[in-house]
Design a protein around this motif. Sequence first.
Motif, PDB file in Angstrom:
ATOM      1  N   LEU A   1       1.087  -1.322  -0.116  1.00  0.00           N
ATOM      2  CA  LEU A   1      -0.039  -0.097   0.163  1.00  0.00           C
ATOM      3  C   LEU A   1       0.710   1.142  -0.209  1.00  0.00           C
ATOM      4  CD1 LEU A   1      -2.981  -0.984   2.253  1.00  0.00           C
ATOM      5  CD2 LEU A   1      -2.899  -1.095   0.528  1.00  0.00           C
ATOM      6  N   GLU A   8       0.736  -6.438   2.492  1.00  0.00           N
ATOM      7  CA  GLU A   8      -0.550  -6.255   2.179  1.00  0.00           C
ATOM      8  C   GLU A   8      -0.684  -7.574   0.790  1.00  0.00           C
ATOM      9  OE1 GLU A   8      -4.151  -4.344   2.077  1.00  0.00           O
ATOM     10  OE2 GLU A   8      -2.624  -4.468   2.803  1.00  0.00           O
ATOM     11  N   TRP A  25      -7.298  -7.909  -3.223  1.00  0.00           N
ATOM     12  CA  TRP A  25      -7.406  -6.924  -4.185  1.00  0.00           C
ATOM     13  C   TRP A  25      -7.967  -7.018  -5.734  1.00  0.00           C
ATOM     14  CZ3 TRP A  25      -7.553  -1.155  -2.265  1.00  0.00           C
ATOM     15  CH2 TRP A  25      -7.271  -1.581  -1.127  1.00  0.00           C
ATOM     16  N   ARG A  63     -11.332  -1.430 -10.828  1.00  0.00           N
ATOM     17  CA  ARG A  63     -10.018  -0.083 -10.560  1.00  0.00           C
ATOM     18  C   ARG A  63     -11.195   1.481 -10.847  1.00  0.00           C
ATOM     19  NH1 ARG A  63      -6.195  -1.423 -13.513  1.00  0.00           N
ATOM     20  NH2 ARG A  63      -6.510   0.122 -14.522  1.00  0.00           N
ATOM     21  N   TYR A  72     -13.975   0.297  -4.504  1.00  0.00           N
ATOM     22  CA  TYR A  72     -12.433  -0.524  -4.898  1.00  0.00           C
ATOM     23  C   TYR A  72     -11.866   1.659  -4.087  1.00  0.00           C
ATOM     24  CZ  TYR A  72      -7.566   0.345  -6.755  1.00  0.00           C
ATOM     25  OH  TYR A  72      -6.331   0.713  -7.155  1.00  0.00           O
ATOM     26  N   LYS A  76     -11.744   1.132  -0.886  1.00  0.00           N
ATOM     27  CA  LYS A  76     -11.586   0.429  -0.619  1.00  0.00           C
ATOM     28  C   LYS A  76     -10.318   1.083   0.051  1.00  0.00           C
ATOM     29  CE  LYS A  76      -9.704  -4.890  -0.367  1.00  0.00           C
ATOM     30  NZ  LYS A  76     -10.295  -5.813   0.270  1.00  0.00           N
ATOM     31  N   LYS A  77      -9.798   1.772  -1.201  1.00  0.00           N
ATOM     32  CA  LYS A  77      -8.271   1.790  -1.195  1.00  0.00           C
ATOM     33  C   LYS A  77      -8.421   3.036   0.519  1.00  0.00           C
ATOM     34  CE  LYS A  77      -7.267   4.688  -4.637  1.00  0.00           C
ATOM     35  NZ  LYS A  77      -6.652   5.316  -5.757  1.00  0.00           N
ATOM     36  N   ALA A  93      -7.861   1.404   3.229  1.00  0.00           N
ATOM     37  CA  ALA A  93      -6.343   1.202   3.266  1.00  0.00           C
ATOM     38  C   ALA A  93      -4.734   1.553   4.105  1.00  0.00           C
ATOM     39  CB  ALA A  93      -6.313  -0.071   2.488  1.00  0.00           C
ATOM     40  N   THR A 141      -2.639   0.841  -4.488  1.00  0.00           N
ATOM     41  CA  THR A 141      -2.533  -0.708  -4.364  1.00  0.00           C
ATOM     42  C   THR A 141      -2.031  -1.624  -4.842  1.00  0.00           C
ATOM     43  OG1 THR A 141      -4.552  -0.690  -5.417  1.00  0.00           O
ATOM     44  CG2 THR A 141      -5.325   0.567  -3.810  1.00  0.00           C
TER      45      THR A 141
END
Length: 580
Positions: A384, A452, A457, A462, A467, A470-471, A474, A500
């Motif tokens: 990440l 990670e 993922w 994307r 997504y 989630k980014k 994270a 990611t």
Amino acid sequence: SPSILDASSPSSCLVLWSSSFAPYCAAFVFQNSQKRSSRNFAVTSASARAAAPEDEYDVVVIGSGVGGLSCAGCLASAGLRVLVLESHDSAGGAAHDWEIGGYRFESGPSLYAGLSGDRSPNPLAHVFDAVGERPEWIRYDRWGTHLPEGSLMHDAVGSEDFLRKLAACGGPDAGEQWDRLMRRVVPLGEAIFRLPSAAVRMDPWVALTMGRYLPALADVLIKAGGPAKLEMPFSDLLDEEDITDPFIRNWLDMICFLLQGATTRDAPVTLMAYMLTDFYKPGVVLDYPRGGSRAIVDALVRGVTKHDGCRVELNAHVAELLVEDGRAAGVRTRDGRTLRARRAVVSNADAWSTRRLVDAATAPDLAAQLDARLARVERCDSFLHLHLGIDGAGLPVAPSAEFPAQWASLDGWAAGVDAPRNLVLVSMASLLDPSLAPPGCHVLHAYVPATEPYADWEGMDRASPEYKRKKEEAAGVLWAAIERQIPDVRERAQITLIGTPLTHERFLRRDKGTYGPFLRPKDGMLDGQATCLEGFLCCGDSTFPGIGMPAVAASGMICANTIVSVADHWKMLDKIRLPE
């Protein structure tokens, strides 16, 4: 098999660097005895290729990671005509950078050592010696830590401040245990310093080139306690020396993981002996290239392109390895060009990407060999990333004990330093080189060091809201690591880029976003640079132990050594400046 202080060829960030590469040489010899570029150099873009009518070279190198450029530069210095083909729009592999709004962001390397002195055991320094190019280095002496025991306590590099850290964080006999450990490893580390990986080649002539350093090789074997000890897990040595202090064991696991990509259970003694000897020697400093990692890449590219007939092509996508009459004959690009190699083809792509270039119909033995190599290794996890350009008003303009330029942030020891999102590394490189950010601003890079999981993922769109959510979620752990030193960093942010494993896969050309292959000491060593196909070699993080620039530089130099004559190899060794 992965290795504080730098990033590997196509690998990516950790990059703190380390690595006792010389012991690998000793083990290799023992075993074989028994059985975007707007820069001012001649880089060629797609639009300029028509001006280069010749399509035959002595050597074609696939990929311009540090390993590939090291190989190409050494070959060019020996008088060979070399072409480097890079699929990205910038050279450097995981060490490439990019610029937005005056901020210079680095995809990988952030911490370096052993490169600013006149003499060094670092393989990357040896490549600079060989090609006659090097960056300008900025020296500093501190790498900060935010640990469960406390923050920013005695963080100067070297033994003196670390003994103070031990007194504050360790048990009553921690100092005595540390002294006992160093008495064991320093003699081996000092012996390793005198045995350069630059002497290795992947043919029988290695006996001659390594023979040049026979006293050093013998000293390594003696100090290690025999060949079997060279690849022994470092945890076994800690047990032998009765190193039981919890803080020492935890600290070494963290340093080992950052330097080798594995904890002490899976990192060999030789690599750790080299690193501990180098990291805690008197007068040790850290190095940073003026201009950022780009300066390293530029120096290596100059090492290629300053020679007539040698080129680095960007946006050049290799589709297939050409095999004719039982040997590697060149490559075919996606745009239909055939580029021939009289002497050799070298792949600096990762192991999985290299395999996809090989047609089992034309090279069945090579395909089978590469498949077998891939079956032996595991994939390291991915990353990440959080890249920030921030308003620097009121922040320091130079590093200090209270505000270092780089720091590690660990949530807790119990989960393990290799647990997902438990350990975060941060680099604020503009504290070292203000040119990396606009006036009054700073550039930061925070990342988890290959912890990670890609599987979390894999398959995500994307462009999807899922997504993006989630980014953002994270990145929370990365923001938190920066906030330990800059509490209001979110309000200061002018540019925010979150990466990611999918980003890592896409922009660094890393199969499944991996940091590279991993092989445990008990399972042997990586297979090296040679293959069963005449004229085809591999370099990069898939071929040499350790992680980071030193390891991949060593792999590239070994490829070059194997291609050139022993006489030319010997001349190159004359240029290497080892510690006295």
